[in-house]
Each structure stands twice: as C-alpha cells, then as structure tokens.
Write a protein that holds these residues in place. Structure first.
Motif, PDB file in Angstrom:
ATOM      1  N   LEU A 140       0.826  -1.210   0.000  1.00 38.12           N
ATOM      2  CA  LEU A 140       0.000   0.000   0.000  1.00 38.12           C
ATOM      3  C   LEU A 140       0.856   1.254   0.000  1.00 38.12           C
ATOM      4  CD1 LEU A 140      -2.765  -1.059   2.538  1.00 38.12           C
ATOM      5  CD2 LEU A 140      -3.109  -0.543   0.123  1.00 38.12           C
ATOM      6  N   SER A 141       1.938   1.257   0.772  1.00 37.52           N
ATOM      7  CA  SER A 141       2.786   2.454   0.852  1.00 37.52           C
ATOM      8  C   SER A 141       3.386   2.796  -0.501  1.00 37.52           C
ATOM      9  CB  SER A 141       3.899   2.236   1.881  1.00 37.52           C
ATOM     10  OG  SER A 141       4.899   1.335   1.405  1.00 37.52           O
ATOM     11  N   ASP A 142       3.600   1.782  -1.328  1.00 35.93           N
ATOM     12  CA  ASP A 142       4.177   2.004  -2.652  1.00 35.93           C
ATOM     13  C   ASP A 142       3.112   2.457  -3.641  1.00 35.93           C
ATOM     14  OD1 ASP A 142       6.103   2.042  -4.643  1.00 35.93           O
ATOM     15  OD2 ASP A 142       6.141  -0.121  -4.930  1.00 35.93           O
ATOM     16  N   VAL A 143       1.972   1.782  -3.639  1.00 36.24           N
ATOM     17  CA  VAL A 143       0.944   2.019  -4.650  1.00 36.24           C
ATOM     18  C   VAL A 143       0.260   3.372  -4.493  1.00 36.24           C
ATOM     19  CG1 VAL A 143      -1.341   1.263  -5.429  1.00 36.24           C
ATOM     20  CG2 VAL A 143       0.486  -0.412  -5.104  1.00 36.24           C
ATOM     21  N   VAL A 144      -0.177   3.706  -3.276  1.00 41.40           N
ATOM     22  CA  VAL A 144      -1.108   4.833  -3.131  1.00 41.40           C
ATOM     23  C   VAL A 144      -0.450   6.192  -3.281  1.00 41.40           C
ATOM     24  CG1 VAL A 144      -2.697   3.502  -1.702  1.00 41.40           C
ATOM     25  CG2 VAL A 144      -0.894   4.851  -0.595  1.00 41.40           C
ATOM     26  N   SER A 145       0.871   6.270  -3.145  1.00 43.62           N
ATOM     27  CA  SER A 145       1.514   7.578  -3.308  1.00 43.62           C
ATOM     28  C   SER A 145       1.417   8.083  -4.744  1.00 43.62           C
ATOM     29  CB  SER A 145       2.975   7.516  -2.865  1.00 43.62           C
ATOM     30  OG  SER A 145       3.728   6.621  -3.669  1.00 43.62           O
ATOM     31  N   LYS A 146       1.309   7.172  -5.726  1.00 41.22           N
ATOM     32  CA  LYS A 146       1.253   7.595  -7.133  1.00 41.22           C
ATOM     33  C   LYS A 146      -0.035   8.333  -7.475  1.00 41.22           C
ATOM     34  CE  LYS A 146       4.740   4.546  -7.343  1.00 41.22           C
ATOM     35  NZ  LYS A 146       5.252   3.814  -6.162  1.00 41.22           N
ATOM     36  N   PRO A 147      -1.225   7.767  -7.192  1.00 38.20           N
ATOM     37  CA  PRO A 147      -2.441   8.522  -7.507  1.00 38.20           C
ATOM     38  C   PRO A 147      -2.560   9.818  -6.721  1.00 38.20           C
ATOM     39  CG  PRO A 147      -2.973   6.497  -6.326  1.00 38.20           C
ATOM     40  CD  PRO A 147      -1.536   6.395  -6.731  1.00 38.20           C
ATOM     41  N   LEU A 148      -2.041   9.851  -5.495  1.00 35.70           N
ATOM     42  CA  LEU A 148      -2.062  11.109  -4.739  1.00 35.70           C
ATOM     43  C   LEU A 148      -1.188  12.152  -5.415  1.00 35.70           C
ATOM     44  CD1 LEU A 148      -1.824   9.824  -1.067  1.00 35.70           C
ATOM     45  CD2 LEU A 148      -3.801  10.879  -2.141  1.00 35.70           C
ATOM     46  N   PHE A 149      -0.028  11.727  -5.905  1.00 36.97           N
ATOM     47  CA  PHE A 149       0.878  12.642  -6.606  1.00 36.97           C
ATOM     48  C   PHE A 149       0.191  13.214  -7.847  1.00 36.97           C
ATOM     49  CE2 PHE A 149       4.199  13.979  -9.427  1.00 36.97           C
ATOM     50  CZ  PHE A 149       5.268  14.368  -8.628  1.00 36.97           C
ATOM     51  N   LEU A 150      -0.425  12.369  -8.632  1.00 35.39           N
ATOM     52  CA  LEU A 150      -1.029  12.792  -9.894  1.00 35.39           C
ATOM     53  C   LEU A 150      -2.329  13.556  -9.695  1.00 35.39           C
ATOM     54  CD1 LEU A 150      -0.411   9.575 -12.018  1.00 35.39           C
ATOM     55  CD2 LEU A 150       0.899  11.703 -12.045  1.00 35.39           C
ATOM     56  N   ALA A 151      -2.965  13.389  -8.550  1.00 35.23           N
ATOM     57  CA  ALA A 151      -4.250  14.046  -8.311  1.00 35.23           C
ATOM     58  C   ALA A 151      -4.116  15.545  -8.095  1.00 35.23           C
ATOM     59  CB  ALA A 151      -4.952  13.411  -7.108  1.00 35.23           C
ATOM     60  N   ALA A 152      -2.906  16.038  -7.861  1.00 32.69           N
ATOM     61  CA  ALA A 152      -2.661  17.480  -7.687  1.00 32.69           C
ATOM     62  C   ALA A 152      -3.515  18.029  -6.551  1.00 32.69           C
ATOM     63  CB  ALA A 152      -2.899  18.230  -8.991  1.00 32.69           C
ATOM     64  N   GLY A 153      -4.205  19.130  -6.795  1.00 32.15           N
ATOM     65  CA  GLY A 153      -5.004  19.760  -5.755  1.00 32.15           C
ATOM     66  C   GLY A 153      -6.181  18.936  -5.291  1.00 32.15           C
ATOM     67  N   ASP A 154      -6.531  17.897  -6.046  1.00 34.72           N
ATOM     68  CA  ASP A 154      -7.629  17.015  -5.659  1.00 34.72           C
ATOM     69  C   ASP A 154      -7.160  15.852  -4.785  1.00 34.72           C
ATOM     70  OD1 ASP A 154      -9.473  18.525  -7.111  1.00 34.72           O
ATOM     71  OD2 ASP A 154      -9.113  17.380  -8.948  1.00 34.72           O
ATOM     72  N   TRP A 155      -5.929  15.926  -4.291  1.00 37.72           N
ATOM     73  CA  TRP A 155      -5.404  14.814  -3.507  1.00 37.72           C
ATOM     74  C   TRP A 155      -6.224  14.505  -2.260  1.00 37.72           C
ATOM     75  CZ3 TRP A 155      -3.925  15.037   1.541  1.00 37.72           C
ATOM     76  CH2 TRP A 155      -3.626  16.290   2.085  1.00 37.72           C
ATOM     77  N   PRO A 156      -6.859  15.486  -1.562  1.00 38.76           N
ATOM     78  CA  PRO A 156      -7.653  15.096  -0.387  1.00 38.76           C
ATOM     79  C   PRO A 156      -8.800  14.150  -0.741  1.00 38.76           C
ATOM     80  CG  PRO A 156      -7.152  17.442  -0.313  1.00 38.76           C
ATOM     81  CD  PRO A 156      -6.764  16.965  -1.680  1.00 38.76           C
ATOM     82  N   ALA A 157      -9.445  14.383  -1.881  1.00 40.50           N
ATOM     83  CA  ALA A 157     -10.529  13.485  -2.303  1.00 40.50           C
ATOM     84  C   ALA A 157      -9.988  12.092  -2.601  1.00 40.50           C
ATOM     85  CB  ALA A 157     -11.242  14.055  -3.522  1.00 40.50           C
ATOM     86  N   MET A 158      -8.809  12.027  -3.225  1.00 45.60           N
ATOM     87  CA  MET A 158      -8.210  10.723  -3.494  1.00 45.60           C
ATOM     88  C   MET A 158      -7.806  10.040  -2.201  1.00 45.60           C
ATOM     89  SD  MET A 158      -7.430   8.461  -5.754  1.00 45.60           S
ATOM     90  CE  MET A 158      -7.652   9.422  -7.275  1.00 45.60           C
ATOM     91  N   ALA A 159      -7.261  10.798  -1.252  1.00 42.56           N
ATOM     92  CA  ALA A 159      -6.902  10.219   0.047  1.00 42.56           C
ATOM     93  C   ALA A 159      -8.133   9.667   0.751  1.00 42.56           C
ATOM     94  CB  ALA A 159      -6.212  11.275   0.914  1.00 42.56           C
ATOM     95  N   ARG A 160      -9.227  10.395   0.661  1.00 42.69           N
ATOM     96  CA  ARG A 160     -10.479   9.934   1.280  1.00 42.69           C
ATOM     97  C   ARG A 160     -10.947   8.638   0.614  1.00 42.69           C
ATOM     98  NH1 ARG A 160     -12.725  14.359   1.019  1.00 42.69           N
ATOM     99  NH2 ARG A 160     -13.928  14.117  -0.904  1.00 42.69           N
ATOM    100  N   ARG A 161     -10.869   8.602  -0.713  1.00 39.84           N
ATOM    101  CA  ARG A 161     -11.307   7.405  -1.438  1.00 39.84           C
ATOM    102  C   ARG A 161     -10.455   6.200  -1.057  1.00 39.84           C
ATOM    103  NH1 ARG A 161     -12.056   7.187  -7.917  1.00 39.84           N
ATOM    104  NH2 ARG A 161     -13.849   8.431  -7.308  1.00 39.84           N
ATOM    105  N   LEU A 162      -9.156   6.422  -0.869  1.00 34.40           N
ATOM    106  CA  LEU A 162      -8.242   5.331  -0.551  1.00 34.40           C
ATOM    107  C   LEU A 162      -8.093   5.120   0.958  1.00 34.40           C
ATOM    108  CD1 LEU A 162      -5.472   6.066  -3.206  1.00 34.40           C
ATOM    109  CD2 LEU A 162      -7.287   4.352  -3.320  1.00 34.40           C
ATOM    110  N   GLU A 163      -8.846   5.900   1.750  1.00 33.01           N
ATOM    111  CA  GLU A 163      -8.881   5.765   3.212  1.00 33.01           C
ATOM    112  C   GLU A 163      -7.501   5.993   3.829  1.00 33.01           C
ATOM    113  OE1 GLU A 163     -10.612   1.972   3.969  1.00 33.01           O
ATOM    114  OE2 GLU A 163     -12.573   2.531   3.170  1.00 33.01           O
TER     115      GLU A 163
END
Length: 357
Positions: free
Chosen positions: A288-311
């Motif tokens: 998980l530590s490896d996978v989830v950092s990528k979508p958060l990086f690419l989500a830019a300013g929308d990263w909080p929504a992605m963090a919420r989705r990925l818990e």
C-alpha cells in the motif's frame, strides 16, 4: 556513471537510513542494488550470524523479484507483454496473477491514476532504461498512445491465464514491486525469528519492532534540497512510501521531466514535487505504501478526495512551489528538521483546513 537523478535518489536513501541507524545497540546491516535503486536491511538485537543469514535470504528474494518483474530486460513480465502485443494469452505464475489482480483493483479505485498498463508510455519517455537520455518523445507518438488508451481495464485475468484485447497494453509493475518486496521481506525476517528490523527499498520503508528502547526513526526527503524536511518514528509494522519528481527525471531546456506520468495527458506531472504516505500496521502495508503515493501525486489539488477514497489519513504533499500540505494525523507524528515556510493542514475527511503551527 550514475545519472543525476540516481545520485539524488541515493542521497535520499542515505538520509533516511542514517536517521534509522542512529543510537546504541547491536545493529547488523547489509545493502545491495536492486529494482534500480539502493536497498538496505538493518536488524537490531539478533546475534550477527543469524541476522546476516536472514538478511541474505531477504536480498536473494529481492534479486528473484527483480528478475521476475523486470519491465524491459528478459523476464516473465516481458514474456507476458510480448504475448499481449501479439494478441495472445499467456499462463502466468500465481504470484504474477495476484499482483495483476491487485493492480487492477487499485487502478479502478484510483480512476486510473495508478495503472501499470502504461508501460508503453513509460518507454516512450525513456524511463525503460537505467540511464535517462534528455530527449522528449514525438508528439505524434504520444497522441497515438492516448488514442489507444491502454489500461488495466483491458487486462483479462482468468485463473492464471492473462489476455488483453488492447494490444497497446504493456505492463510495468514498477509502481507496486518495491512495496510487495517490503511485505515479502517482513515475512521472511519474521519466519527467521527477526523481530526488530528496518527495511528500505529506495525510500519505501517498513519497520519491524524497535531499536532497543527507541523506535526506528526515518526522514522525509526535501525534494529540492539536501537532507530531510522532517523525521518521524515508525512503529512495528508501519510502512512509509514517497513518490517524488526528484527520484527519476531528466531535464530539457531547464524543464524537469519525471517518471511520474499522468495517463490522462501522457506527460509527466508538474504540479507536485513529492507525496509521502504513512501506512499503519496492517496486511500488505508495504504494498500500500508504494501504490497509493502515485495517484495522490497525480491528483494534484484534488489529492484530499483521493486520500479519502483510498482511506488514507497520513499524507504529506509538497506542491510545485514548495508549499507543504499535510493531514492532521501525520502532523502529530512529525518533527521538523529544518525551518519551513507556513504549511497547510488539510483533513481529507473534513472540509476544514488551517495553517500548520
């Protein structure tokens, strides 16, 4: 001669490990170079012969995974990609099928921002190499790739048989391999009776137990400077992962082009310098530590929504201006190691945000 990006990565790894190795105690350490990065395993409190034997087992496992999952040198993964490019199906190992299934799940959960099927795009940008040539891909080639729109949704997995109707699919498991290797290392060390260890694969780190009466301590690399922005203690079973544009990149006319490619644009993301994620102790924490950092990086300013989705509750982001945003849970764990400009606390599970003190 190592590339500039490789030297920065080695420096980052060294920063993390020096923090983890401080203090008194019987530390045993081995290191190697695998997955295109420096890896290091430290144990505490185990007699040296037993510790060395256990660490050697881990490093052999890393070598096996490197040979199995390599994206451009001959490997079971390149055999699969060759078959998919021909429109053929291939029988794979249970391990490979499992990784592809997990990758497919995270591709769906992240709206495709994590998607190992973009190996062809990674090759177009020159990152299927140990050294990076400062050369931009032809715009027509990028448009062709975008038109084909390969993704994990095109990969069909039935038991151990893998196929794809989209011949542009080319799988690169570089965004999950290091995390999977962390979990494998933790399993092997525990099976060998090692209870206290720190495993570092190019900045993806997992802690087992503690370092005597102290917790293991690691640093979060400053993406545009030397040393760490902050340090934090890692507790038993926790893992931390970072995606940064300073790890693998080249420059053309003063513009940085990193390996963190956005499948929506077929270009490297430029709005973020680094994202660090802390995963609490749980099954597959390393992966998980490896996978989830990528979508958060690419989500830019929308990263909080992605963090919420990925818990995810423990996130730190450095944007393209160097401004730091972080979650309140992680803020409570950090110790800043240098003066920083005002940061912003953002709770993905709340609408409130505030400057960090």
């Amino acid at each position: 001669m190592p590339s500039r990006s490789c030297l920065r990565l080695l420096s980052a790894c060294l920063c993390l490990l020096l923090l983890g190795a401080c203090g008194e105690g019987p530390l045993v350490r081995q290191e190697s170079y695998v997955f295109g990065t420096r890896v290091e395993v430290l144990t505490f409190g185990t007699p040296e012969p037993e510790a060395q034997a256990a660490i050697s087992t881990v490093l052999r496992e890393f070598d096996r995974l490197h040979r199995t999952l390599h994206a451009w040198q001959p490997s079971p993964l390149t055999e699969l990609n060759t078959a998919l490019a021909r429109g053929e199906q291939l029988q794979v190992s249970a391990e490979m099928a499992g990784l592809l299934t997990v990758s497919q799940d995270f591709a769906q959960r992240s709206d495709g921002l994590f998607d190992p099927a973009i190996g062809g795009l990674i090759e177009l940008w020159g990152f299927h190499s140990d050294t990076y040539v400062p050369r931009l891909p032809a715009p027509a080639d990028l448009q062709t790739w975008l038109a084909a729109h390969p993704g994990m949704q095109d990969v069909h997995i039935e038991g151990l048989t893998v196929s794809s109707a989209n011949r542009a699919v080319r799988i690169d498991l570089g965004g999950i391999a290091k995390g999977y290797a962390l979990d494998r290392a933790a399993t092997l060390l525990r099976e060998a009776g090692i209870r206290n260890a720190l495993i570092n694969i190019g900045g993806n780190i997992m802690a087992l137990g503690a370092k005597g009466k102290q917790h293991w301590s690691v640093g979060i690399q400053d993406p545009r400077g030397s040393g760490a922005l902050a340090s934090l203690a890692l507790y038993d079973g926790e893992a931390i992962g970072t995606s940064g544009d300073y790890q693998r990149f080249f420059e053309v006319d003063g513009q940085r082009y990193s390996h963190l490619l956005d499948p929506r644009t077929a270009r490297p993301a430029t709005h973020t310098q680094a994202v660090t994620v802390l995963i609490p102790s749980r099954e597959n924490a390393g992966l998980l530590s490896d996978v989830v950092s990528k979508p958060l990086f690419l989500a830019a300013g929308d990263w909080p929504a992605m963090a919420r989705r990925l818990e995810l509750r423990d996130v730190l982001r450095v944007d393209d201006t160097g401004h730091i945003q972080l979650t309140p849970d992680l803020r409570q764990r950090l110790r800043w190691t240098k003066d920083i400009p005002a940061a912003t606390i953002i709770d993905p599970f709340s609408s409130a945000s505030a400057p960090a003190s």
